[in-house]
Write an enzyme that holds these catalytic residues in place. Structure first.
Site, PDB file in Angstrom:
ATOM      1  N   GLY A  11      -2.867   0.970   4.207  1.00  0.00           N
ATOM      2  CA  GLY A  11      -3.088   1.950   5.266  1.00  0.00           C
ATOM      3  C   GLY A  11      -4.239   2.906   4.982  1.00  0.00           C
ATOM      4  O   GLY A  11      -4.983   3.294   5.885  1.00  0.00           O
ATOM      5  N   ASN A  12      -4.399   3.291   3.678  1.00  0.00           N
ATOM      6  CA  ASN A  12      -5.431   4.275   3.325  1.00  0.00           C
ATOM      7  C   ASN A  12      -6.855   3.755   3.525  1.00  0.00           C
ATOM      8  O   ASN A  12      -7.802   4.523   3.522  1.00  0.00           O
ATOM      9  CB  ASN A  12      -5.231   4.764   1.881  1.00  0.00           C
ATOM     10  CG  ASN A  12      -5.535   3.680   0.859  1.00  0.00           C
ATOM     11  OD1 ASN A  12      -5.247   2.513   1.058  1.00  0.00           O
ATOM     12  ND2 ASN A  12      -6.123   4.067  -0.259  1.00  0.00           N
ATOM     13  N   LYS A 130      12.823  -2.488  10.515  1.00  0.00           N
ATOM     14  CA  LYS A 130      11.493  -1.864  10.455  1.00  0.00           C
ATOM     15  C   LYS A 130      11.313  -0.863  11.605  1.00  0.00           C
ATOM     16  O   LYS A 130      11.259  -1.248  12.774  1.00  0.00           O
ATOM     17  CB  LYS A 130      10.444  -2.982  10.545  1.00  0.00           C
ATOM     18  CG  LYS A 130       9.027  -2.521  10.627  1.00  0.00           C
ATOM     19  CD  LYS A 130       8.443  -2.212   9.270  1.00  0.00           C
ATOM     20  CE  LYS A 130       7.054  -1.615   9.428  1.00  0.00           C
ATOM     21  NZ  LYS A 130       6.621  -0.898   8.238  1.00  0.00           N
ATOM     22  N   LYS A 215       2.660  -6.871   5.955  1.00  0.00           N
ATOM     23  CA  LYS A 215       1.272  -7.306   5.764  1.00  0.00           C
ATOM     24  C   LYS A 215       1.001  -7.877   4.363  1.00  0.00           C
ATOM     25  O   LYS A 215       0.135  -8.731   4.210  1.00  0.00           O
ATOM     26  CB  LYS A 215       0.281  -6.188   6.098  1.00  0.00           C
ATOM     27  CG  LYS A 215       0.182  -5.079   5.057  1.00  0.00           C
ATOM     28  CD  LYS A 215      -1.182  -5.042   4.397  1.00  0.00           C
ATOM     29  CE  LYS A 215      -1.318  -4.078   3.256  1.00  0.00           C
ATOM     30  NZ  LYS A 215      -0.282  -3.276   2.720  1.00  0.00           N
ATOM     31  N   LYS A 277       5.017  -5.506  -1.949  1.00  0.00           N
ATOM     32  CA  LYS A 277       3.814  -5.877  -2.702  1.00  0.00           C
ATOM     33  C   LYS A 277       4.199  -6.706  -3.922  1.00  0.00           C
ATOM     34  O   LYS A 277       3.591  -7.728  -4.214  1.00  0.00           O
ATOM     35  CB  LYS A 277       3.045  -4.634  -3.166  1.00  0.00           C
ATOM     36  CG  LYS A 277       2.488  -3.808  -2.034  1.00  0.00           C
ATOM     37  CD  LYS A 277       1.602  -2.689  -2.539  1.00  0.00           C
ATOM     38  CE  LYS A 277       1.450  -1.598  -1.501  1.00  0.00           C
ATOM     39  NZ  LYS A 277       1.254  -2.035  -0.132  1.00  0.00           N
TER      40      LYS A 277
HETATM   41  P1  ADP Z   1       0.035   0.477   1.803  1.00  0.00           P
HETATM   42  O1  ADP Z   1      -0.353   1.071   3.094  1.00  0.00           O
HETATM   43  O2  ADP Z   1      -1.111   0.312   0.860  1.00  0.00           O
HETATM   44  O3  ADP Z   1       0.872  -0.757   1.940  1.00  0.00           O
HETATM   45  P2  ADP Z   1       2.464   1.840   0.935  1.00  0.00           P
HETATM   46  O4  ADP Z   1       2.674   3.288   1.157  1.00  0.00           O
HETATM   47  O5  ADP Z   1       3.240   0.872   1.728  1.00  0.00           O
HETATM   48  O6  ADP Z   1       0.894   1.615   1.070  1.00  0.00           O
HETATM   49  O7  ADP Z   1       2.710   1.488  -0.611  1.00  0.00           O
HETATM   50  C1  ADP Z   1       2.055   2.210  -1.657  1.00  0.00           C
HETATM   51  C2  ADP Z   1       2.943   3.337  -2.173  1.00  0.00           C
HETATM   52  O8  ADP Z   1       4.025   2.801  -2.912  1.00  0.00           O
HETATM   53  C3  ADP Z   1       2.289   4.267  -3.155  1.00  0.00           C
HETATM   54  O9  ADP Z   1       1.583   5.293  -2.509  1.00  0.00           O
HETATM   55  C4  ADP Z   1       3.483   4.816  -3.962  1.00  0.00           C
HETATM   56  O10 ADP Z   1       3.837   6.112  -3.514  1.00  0.00           O
HETATM   57  C5  ADP Z   1       4.631   3.886  -3.598  1.00  0.00           C
HETATM   58  N1  ADP Z   1       5.398   3.360  -4.736  1.00  0.00           N
HETATM   59  C6  ADP Z   1       6.739   3.179  -4.697  1.00  0.00           C
HETATM   60  N2  ADP Z   1       7.191   2.679  -5.847  1.00  0.00           N
HETATM   61  C7  ADP Z   1       6.116   2.532  -6.658  1.00  0.00           C
HETATM   62  C8  ADP Z   1       5.943   2.042  -7.995  1.00  0.00           C
HETATM   63  N3  ADP Z   1       6.981   1.592  -8.711  1.00  0.00           N
HETATM   64  N4  ADP Z   1       4.691   2.009  -8.519  1.00  0.00           N
HETATM   65  C9  ADP Z   1       3.643   2.457  -7.788  1.00  0.00           C
HETATM   66  N5  ADP Z   1       3.734   2.933  -6.521  1.00  0.00           N
HETATM   67  C10 ADP Z   1       4.962   2.968  -5.945  1.00  0.00           C
HETATM   68 MG    MG Z   2       2.785  -0.836   2.964  1.00  0.00          MG
END
Ligand code: ADP
Ligand code: MG
Length: 322
Positions: A11-12, A130, A215, A277
């Site tokens: 998203g960023n 979701k 995604k 992820k």
């Molecule tokens: P994106 O839009 O890139 O998919 P998300 O917000 O869905 O971003 O996922 C990234 C976020 O996951 C990070 O900003 C972090 O706060 C969170 N996160 C949760 N658990 C973990 C972890 N174990 N290690 C790293 N980040 C984590």
């Molecule tokens: Mg995400």
């Protein structure tokens, strides 16, 4: 040897947290994202791009709702397609502008509006999880549940929100086209927002469904089906952590799918953010992929070179690295 990389943008890459979501804000973010992608191409990597669409499709759903007295609202699959077109346009233009004057052989950006097949019998359809679209009051939500048969939930004290199923991606419908474009050195942007979820009926025809595909999981399918060596997920943290945000937090450097599964079982990865992820990178390696990476957007090239990010590899590969 040139390596093929599928890059999944978080998203960023399009909108920073705290921003309102104006076109100018999004375009500015997309321009710095484009720079990161061009750096990879300049270093000789072959790249296919995919991206999220959460805030953008959310805004389109609100626009549809708000304008429903004036023009017919579109179903969710169409809103997803609109968001792919919108983000694809911004990325294509920013990439093209960024490549001006650079000596790159090929890599003309182009966006493929992509459908992704899901299984109509996927258990996710019986259990929507979701949250999507605007927040409503309890009365409005109840009306929608009765009139439209939708599922709505109370979302952490912020109001009521519609929830839709999040089925597993099975197959990318436009994969042949994507492969041809990639082979001809086009810089393809595909599967935006996890792709438009469709089901294949018995007679072979496709139909859009009201659902959202993750995604990162769709990115894994894309990487697999395009024959990528590397699947890289770019987000807003530098690595995957265990004990995330706790005093004993530890960032992971090189891990195997088995090690990640063990951490996953211990609950280190948050549902809906890091968990998908981790699942996606595990799948990529278990399905025969060479290397997967979770890294921060602004250190994408360094992560490809193995200098940062969490690198996910097979046991055999790990023993040869360490
Ligand atoms: P994106 O839009 O890139 O998919 P998300 O917000 O869905 O971003 O996922 C990234 C976020 O996951 C990070 O900003 C972090 O706060 C969170 N996160 C949760 N658990 C973990 C972890 N174990 N290690 C790293 N980040 C984590
Ligand atoms: Mg995400």
């Amino acid at each position: 040897m040139t390596e093929k990389v599928v890059v999944a943008l978080g998203g960023n890459a399009i909108l920073q947290s705290g921003q309102e979501g104006t076109f100018e804000e999004q375009m500015e973010n997309v321009q710095s994202t484009a720079m990161q992608i061009v750096r990879m191409l300049e270093a000789g990597y072959e790249v296919v791009v995919t991206h999220g669409n959460g805030p953008q499709v959310g805004a389109i759903l609100i626009q549809n709702e708000a304008g429903s007295n004036l023009v017919p609202p579109m179903p969710m699959d169409v809103c997803g397609a609109e968001s792919q077109g919108m983000i694809g346009y911004m990325l294509c233009q920013a990439l093209r502008n960024c490549m001006l004057g650079k000596k790159l052989k090929g890599w003309e950006p182009c966006c493929v509006v992509t459908q992704v097949e899901v299984d109509p019998d996927d258990p996710a359809f019986a259990n929507p999880t979701k949250p999507v679209g605007p927040f409503y009051t309890a009365e409005e939500a109840e009306k929608r549940m009765i009139e439209k048969g939708e599922v709505w939930i109370e979302d952490s004290g912020r109001g009521w929100r519609r929830v839709v199923p999040s089925p597993d991606p099975k197959h990318i419908v436009e994969i042949e086209g994507i492969r041809h474009l990639f082979d001809e050195r086009f810089l393809v942007i595909a599967c935006g927002g996890g792709g438009i979820p469709v089901i294949k009926k018995k007679d072979g025809t496709y139909q859009g469904v009201e659902a959202v595909i993750d995604k990162d999981l769709a990115g894994e399918r894309l990487a697999q089906e395009v024959g990528a060596d590397i699947f890289m997920i770019l987000t807003d943290v530098p690595k995957v952590a265990i004990n995330f945000k706790k005093p004993n937090e530890k960032w992971l450097d090189v891990v195997t799918p088995k090690e990640l599964r063990a951490y996953e079982a211990e609950g280190h990865f948050k549902t809906g953010s890091m968990e998908p992820k981790v699942e996606a990178v595990i799948r990529f390696i278990e399905n025969g992929g060479k290397r997967a990476i979770v890294a921060k957007l602004d250190s994408a090239l360094e992560a490809l070179k193995g200098e940062t990010g969490t690198q996910i590899v097979s046991v055999k590969e790990k023993s040869s690295i360490l």
